[in-house]
Design an enzyme around this catalytic site. Structure first.
Site, PDB file in Angstrom:
ATOM      1  N   LYS A  29     -16.537  26.274 -10.561  1.00 50.41           N
ATOM      2  CA  LYS A  29     -17.716  26.151 -10.469  1.00 50.41           C
ATOM      3  C   LYS A  29     -18.007  25.183 -11.226  1.00 50.41           C
ATOM      4  CE  LYS A  29     -20.042  28.544 -13.825  1.00 50.41           C
ATOM      5  NZ  LYS A  29     -20.843  27.891 -14.442  1.00 50.41           N
ATOM      6  N   ASP A 124     -26.304  30.632 -19.277  1.00 52.87           N
ATOM      7  CA  ASP A 124     -25.944  32.010 -19.875  1.00 52.87           C
ATOM      8  C   ASP A 124     -26.275  31.982 -21.511  1.00 52.87           C
ATOM      9  OD1 ASP A 124     -23.054  32.040 -18.265  1.00 52.87           O
ATOM     10  OD2 ASP A 124     -24.114  32.808 -17.745  1.00 52.87           O
TER      11      ASP A 124
END
Ligand code: EPZ
Length: 425
Positions: A29, A124
């Site tokens: 990712k 996040d």
């Protein structure tokens, strides 16, 4: 959807015995998102392969589409990006606030278009995630920044080279400086640059496109600017995901068993593998493959998180989960995101004995965890909850799986294929 609008999907896990078989590691990712952002720099068609099937790739694809680059996937693992040069340097809030990597369009658009409007990035929630190093470095290269209404407006006629010494080897700041420097006038040097394999992967693509970068993989990067328009689109294979590889190592570590983890890059995980051997795992590595045998109880160790080649902060939720069933006590110190301990409460709900103080966690191992409903607070914390379920008696159900989907390519399917009692419900 639940009343709060969250997907109702959950993952149910139960320990069925030792794991056995082979797991293929998908692309990373934290590499592919930057490879996608780099496509803003030059016109043409790019083909990226080993692209993970994760939600963040879809979100970055939407963002690129809003900026003027079309993204489509003719088949799983392949991503085609078409840049016909008709760029609109305005990154919409509703996309930017969903992923941290959206900040990586800053360097390419500023150096190519001389301007960008971008709302502050999301991603996040680890507490504060400033971008001061990005801004200060690009200002040193001649950019001007205005902040208003949650939006950053950056302009620069033509950036110029600069000598930049980062106070912290930030991954994102290093990547934005490099992409910005590609078309800057003169030479840019970056001291204390990030050395993560994902940063290297992005630099390799830029060189394949025609950029002039030396010192790749070291903490001193040198970028000699080239003329705008002199770069060409290129094809590139995404580097394997070392964090996903570590997740499968942690799964077999707590469930027991024997796994082959293929299409991994052991050389990117040397420090972690050495620590896992200290914990009692039998790990052997050869080209692109990890073979791991887990027998008996893990031993506790102390671990600090550090920038690469240190132990990555993204491994930490997995390590704390392993320590929660290890023999003894271990101290884990978080040196990058002091607030990155939200999943500890969830592990305690499963019966773990963990105390956090400041940026340390003291983990006293217990023989077994006990299954319960828990929540995934972010990508890596979510994966750790799944691993914890493999170390627990009874059933563990994980909610908030949209976090896991952001960064994991079929975690449930890969674990089920090697004998884990896991399903998406
Ligand atoms: C990248 O985030 C990764 N994300 C993170 O992975 C990873 O945890 C992090 O690097 C560290 O390895 C992506 O690549 C998309 P940093 P990034 O800039 O670039 C401070 C995951 O789960 N800092 O290296 O945002 C910062 O606060 C994610 O895949 C500043 O102070 O990380 C932090 O303490 C989570 N000012 C430290 O540096 C700045 O301008 C490291 O941040 C920039 C950073």
């Amino acid at each position: 959807m639940t009343a709060s609008g969250e997907p109702r999907d959950q993952i149910a896990i139960r320990h069925l015995g030792p794991l056995k078989g082979t797991i293929r590691v998908p692309g990373a990712k934290n590499a592919v998102l930057k490879l996608m952002a780099a496509s803003l720099l030059a016109d043409g068609r790019y083909e990226l392969t080993n692209v993970p099937a994760i939600d963040d790739v879809a979100i970055m694809g939407e963002l690129l589409a809003a900026l003027g680059v079309r993204a489509h996937s003719p088949e799983p693992g392949r991503l085609i990006l078409d840049n016909d040069g008709d760029l609109v340097p305005l990154a919409p809030y509703e996309l930017v606030e969903r992923i941290r990597a959206s900040i990586n369009v800053l360097g390419p658009l500023l150096t190519r278009c001389g301007e960008i409007r971008l709302s502050m990035p999301g991603g996040d929630d680890f507490g504060a995630r400033p971008i001061d190093l990005h801004v200060a470095s690009l200002e040193a290269m001649g950019a001007s920044f205005k902040f208003a209404h949650g939006e950053l407006h950056a302009t620069a006629d033509r950036l110029h080279g600069a000598e930049i010494a980062l106070t912290f080897p930030s991954v994102g700041a290093t990547e934005n400086i490099v992409t910005a420097a590609v078309f800057a006038e003169g030479t840019t040097t970056i001291d204390n640059a990030a050395r993560e394999p994902e940063v290297v992967d992005m630099c390799d693509l830029l060189v394949e496109m025609g950029a002039d970068i030396t010192g790749i993989g070291t903490s001193r990067l040198v970028v000699d600017g080239v003329e705008r328009g002199s770069l060409k689109a290129a094809d590139h294979r995404t580097v394997p995901d070392r964090i996903q590889a570590a997740t499968y190592l942690a799964a077999v570590a707590v469930a027991g068993g024997e796994l082959d983890i293929v299409e991994a890059r052991p050389e990117h995980m040397e420090n972690l593998l050495a620590r896992f051997v200290e914990m009692g795992l039998d790990v052997s590595a050869d080209a692109g493959r990890l073979h791991v045998v887990a027998e008996g109880r893990l031993h506790s160790i102390d671990v600090p998180t550090l920038p690469y080649p240190g132990i990555a902060t993204d491994y930490k939720p997995l390590i704390i989960t392993m320590l929660s069933v290890a023999d003894g006590a271990g101290i884990v110190t978080e040196n990058l995101y002091p607030g990155r301990f939200r999943y500890v409460e969830e592990l305690i709900r499963l019966g773990a004995n963990i105390r956090t103080t400041g940026h340390h966690a003291v983990v006293r191992g217990v023989p077994r965890l006990s299954g319960a409903p828990v929540r995934a607070h972010d990508i890596r914390a979510g994966a750790a909850m799944v691993v914890a379920g493999l170390a627990a008696d009874g059933v563990t159900t994980v909610s908030g799986v949209q976090h896991i989907d952001r960064g994991y390519d079929d975690l449930v399917g890969r674990l089920a294929a090697v004998g884990a009692g896991i399903e998406r419900i």
